[in-house]
Write a protein that holds these residues in place. Sequence first.
Motif, PDB file in Angstrom:
ATOM      1  N   ALA A   1       0.810  -1.220   0.000  1.00 41.16           N
ATOM      2  CA  ALA A   1       0.000   0.000   0.000  1.00 41.16           C
ATOM      3  C   ALA A   1       0.844   1.271   0.000  1.00 41.16           C
ATOM      4  O   ALA A   1       1.859   1.373   0.701  1.00 41.16           O
ATOM      5  N   ASP A  32      -1.306   4.351  -0.296  1.00 41.76           N
ATOM      6  CA  ASP A  32      -2.367   5.077   0.417  1.00 41.76           C
ATOM      7  C   ASP A  32      -3.607   4.174   0.356  1.00 41.76           C
ATOM      8  O   ASP A  32      -3.494   3.045  -0.116  1.00 41.76           O
ATOM      9  N   PRO A  33      -4.768   4.617   0.812  1.00 37.53           N
ATOM     10  CA  PRO A  33      -5.909   3.683   0.855  1.00 37.53           C
ATOM     11  C   PRO A  33      -6.341   3.137  -0.515  1.00 37.53           C
ATOM     12  O   PRO A  33      -7.030   2.118  -0.563  1.00 37.53           O
ATOM     13  N   VAL A  34      -5.970   3.793  -1.596  1.00 31.58           N
ATOM     14  CA  VAL A  34      -6.446   3.326  -2.906  1.00 31.58           C
ATOM     15  C   VAL A  34      -5.322   2.891  -3.852  1.00 31.58           C
ATOM     16  O   VAL A  34      -5.598   2.412  -4.960  1.00 31.58           O
ATOM     17  N   ARG A  35      -4.074   3.028  -3.462  1.00 28.36           N
ATOM     18  CA  ARG A  35      -2.983   2.712  -4.388  1.00 28.36           C
ATOM     19  C   ARG A  35      -1.979   1.752  -3.760  1.00 28.36           C
ATOM     20  O   ARG A  35      -1.821   1.711  -2.546  1.00 28.36           O
ATOM     21  N   TYR A  36      -1.317   1.011  -4.638  1.00 28.07           N
ATOM     22  CA  TYR A  36      -0.278   0.105  -4.142  1.00 28.07           C
ATOM     23  C   TYR A  36       0.850  -0.015  -5.151  1.00 28.07           C
ATOM     24  O   TYR A  36       0.699   0.352  -6.318  1.00 28.07           O
ATOM     25  N   ASP A  45      -2.628   7.960   5.280  1.00 30.38           N
ATOM     26  CA  ASP A  45      -3.967   7.635   5.800  1.00 30.38           C
ATOM     27  C   ASP A  45      -5.049   7.978   4.797  1.00 30.38           C
ATOM     28  O   ASP A  45      -6.078   7.324   4.728  1.00 30.38           O
ATOM     29  N   GLN A  46      -4.809   9.051   4.053  1.00 27.89           N
ATOM     30  CA  GLN A  46      -5.796   9.524   3.075  1.00 27.89           C
ATOM     31  C   GLN A  46      -5.196   9.438   1.682  1.00 27.89           C
ATOM     32  O   GLN A  46      -3.978   9.390   1.530  1.00 27.89           O
ATOM     33  N   LYS A  47      -6.052   9.423   0.669  1.00 28.45           N
ATOM     34  CA  LYS A  47      -5.600   9.391  -0.720  1.00 28.45           C
ATOM     35  C   LYS A  47      -4.669  10.580  -0.983  1.00 28.45           C
ATOM     36  O   LYS A  47      -5.001  11.721  -0.661  1.00 28.45           O
ATOM     37  N   ILE A  48      -3.500  10.296  -1.551  1.00 24.65           N
ATOM     38  CA  ILE A  48      -2.533  11.359  -1.822  1.00 24.65           C
ATOM     39  C   ILE A  48      -3.058  12.226  -2.971  1.00 24.65           C
ATOM     40  O   ILE A  48      -3.461  11.710  -4.009  1.00 24.65           O
ATOM     41  N   LYS A  49      -3.062  13.548  -2.748  1.00 27.01           N
ATOM     42  CA  LYS A  49      -3.600  14.479  -3.750  1.00 27.01           C
ATOM     43  C   LYS A  49      -2.482  15.129  -4.539  1.00 27.01           C
ATOM     44  O   LYS A  49      -1.430  15.443  -3.977  1.00 27.01           O
TER      45      LYS A  49
END
Length: 217
Positions: free
Chosen positions: A21, A23-27, A105-109
């Motif tokens: 991982a 972030d919560p949506v990417r790996y 912790d949160q999706k990287i912007k």
Amino acid sequence: NFTTPKLHKKILITAGGTKEAIDPVRYIGNRSSGKMGFAMAKVARDLGAEVTLITTVATDIPGIKIIQVQTAAEMMTQLQQLFPTTDVLIMAAAVADFKPLNVADQKIKKTDDEDTLTIKLTKNPDILKTVAATKTTQFVVGFAAETQNLLMNAEKKLNSKHADVILANNVAEAGAGFNVDTNQITLLQKNQQPETWPLMSKTEVAKKFWEFYLDKI
Ligand code: C5P
């Protein structure tokens, strides 16, 4: 004759690429399809073995116990639990050598003022090396995907990873290795000449491997 069950052993197989991982949506992942490990598992099952497959690839294979994992750490936890009571470990998974040091912790912007993003990585443990170091009677098989100096690198892995066998393949060659249905294997054992097998389907590789193993026991 592969229709006669005769492999009365507990077999543990890992397959697929680990997903680390960011972030919560990417790996961070790799191109491993899990096909080589799946073929090893199915042929062992057909030979009468009790097979457990630890894999990062979503799958459901009749007659095989599947344990789904994502990361190298999860794979290692499962392996450490199951290895002591297994007869054969086949480590076909493509384990990431590194994982992100910190998971956001949160999706990287993305931002308007930054054109680059740096993700710092930290080393994953070598699962095979760690687990096989505790072996007593288990027969341990590792894979070595190489793009150069195949024999030298695979020989090193045989020793450093406490493996009984390394199945080495040159992933730079067409039809061998990641995400294809065929493989071209060189089998290495301690104090023995390497055996080079012709290009064949992953199912045929698995049949040839289990034939080799049955010959040894
Ligand atoms: O060192 P390399 O990745 O080439 O070695 C491949 C073998 O080691 C495979 O059997 C793979 O499953 C295993 N491995 C592991 N843990 C790692 C890296 C590789 O168990 N962190």
